[in-house]
Design an enzyme around this catalytic site. Structure first.
Site, PDB file in Angstrom:
ATOM      1  N   CYS A 127      35.572  48.661  28.541  1.00  0.00           N
ATOM      2  CA  CYS A 127      36.547  49.327  29.396  1.00  0.00           C
ATOM      3  C   CYS A 127      36.716  48.509  30.667  1.00  0.00           C
ATOM      4  CB  CYS A 127      36.066  50.741  29.733  1.00  0.00           C
ATOM      5  SG  CYS A 127      37.138  51.581  30.903  1.00  0.00           S
TER       6      CYS A 127
ATOM      7  N   ASN B 116      32.176  47.514  21.685  1.00  0.00           N
ATOM      8  CA  ASN B 116      31.834  48.661  20.843  1.00  0.00           C
ATOM      9  C   ASN B 116      30.816  48.208  19.800  1.00  0.00           C
ATOM     10  OD1 ASN B 116      34.918  49.150  21.582  1.00  0.00           O
ATOM     11  ND2 ASN B 116      34.012  51.111  21.082  1.00  0.00           N
TER      12      ASN B 116
END
Ligand code: HMG
Ligand code: MG
Length: 301
Positions: A241, A250
């Protein structure tokens, strides 16, 4: 042992979470080709882009064009991140099956990420959820920083529950709980899920682990022990992010699939196709992606 689920559903977030933090721009044509390959991998949902402000996330400023150009596999749900009504209008026009609304359990991260306090965010998302449901779309509610916030530190399960309650009352179909900066260890997963699962059924909860400290696979295992069967991941371990310092990629779809295959859990996903998709984006980004399974497979030719 009967300890693991029979089937796990993986949502591929690489084209959205994976690319939003990358400095190197991927052309629209390459995104389209990549998403088309992912569409043939057996994955049931692809978050293909994000209808946020292009100045906030320049890497995804072509969301509309990507949405218009990708091939739609009828077995895949194509979703996208939607922050407000302007984003929803554009997303509906480009074509989505699902809208992912998002906010944070941490006041400071929420403000940095979407420029509003938590209380100011609720009415905006309520309108988006209502509009998306009226258009017949599936709606997922992301809650970020459910364990730790880069600005505020530890976030209490009560804070997380309060945001989850609001989103469910506003009409989301399910919730994706984000370990945004990848700090959690399995005891934190226990602590949160013991609270969450007294309130919401297992099938409404998706876990979204970033793998900053290599704990994501352990956390997925622990989540499955709580009966969860839905996880977000990004091909090759892409992701992060831009408004959460320290948010690495991720958990890699390739590593998750290696785990699930090894445990005998069905996913419907094709390892070779995923590897093809991972190698493609790796070559376009011009750098090695973090997935260990991918690196091993690549080393074997
Ligand atoms: P803002 O500046 O407060 O927006 O940004 P505003 O409503 O005040 O509007 C200002 C201008 O932006 C207006 O234009 C709007 O029309 C325009 P003007 O009238 O001045 O010419 N505008 C838009 N333009 C295009 N698309 C839109 C849009 N909305 C307004 N959708 C906003 C608020 C939410 C838009 C902004 O803060 C934003 O885009 N933030 C996105 C940040 C982001 O994408 N972060 C990463 C995704 S979240 C994540 O990664 C976490 C997750 O993976 C889970 C986890 O890991 O925990 C999901
Ligand atoms: Mg994320």
């Amino acid at each position: 042992m009967g300890r693991w689920p029979d089937f796990v559903q993986v949502k591929e977030v690489g084209p959205r979470d994976g690319l939003q933090n990358e400095k190197k721009r991927i052309s629209t044509a390459d995104k389209v080709q990549w998403i088309n390959t992912l569409s043939e991998s057996g994955v049931k949902e692809i978050e293909y882009s994000s209808f946020v402000h292009p100045k906030w996330v320049p890497a995804l400023s072509d969301a509309h064009e990507v949405g218009k150009r990708i091939n739609r596999n009828p077995d895949v749900r194509y979703s996208a991140l939607v922050p407000n009504m302007k984003g929803l209008d554009l997303a509906l026009e480009a074509g989505i099956d699902g809208a992912s609304v998002f906010m944070s359990a941490s006041e400071t991260h929420n403000k940095k990420n979407i420029n509003k306090s938590i209380d100011e965010t609720y009415p905006v998302l309520e309108e988006v959820i209502k509009g998306a449901k009226e258009a017949g779309k599936h709606v997922t509610g992301y809650v970020s920083t459910v364990f730790d916030c880069p600005y505020e530190g530890r976030i209490s399960p009560e804070q997380v529950l309060s945001v989850c309650d609001h989103l469910i009352e506003s009409g989301v179909d399910d919730l994706s709980l984000g370990d945004t900066i990848g700090t959690a260890v399995p005891s934190q997963v226990d602590q949160l899920l013991l609270e969450i699962l007294t309130r919401f059924p297992n099938e409404k909860i998706i876990m979204h682990f970033h793998d900053t400290r290599g704990m994501a696979i352990a956390n997925i295992m622990r989540s499955m022990e709580h009966g969860l069967t839905r996880f977000d991941s990004a091909i090759g371990g892409l992701g992060g992010c831009p408004y959460a310092p320290g948010a690495a990629g991720n958990v890699a779809t390739n590593d998750v699939l290696y785990l699930l295959n090894g445990l005998g859990i069905k996913t419907g996903m094709d390892e070779a196709k995923l590897q093809e998709a991972a190698m493609f984006i790796q070559s376009k980004l011009g750098k090695s992606l973090p997935s260990k399974s991918l690196a091993y497979a690549a080393s074997q030719g």
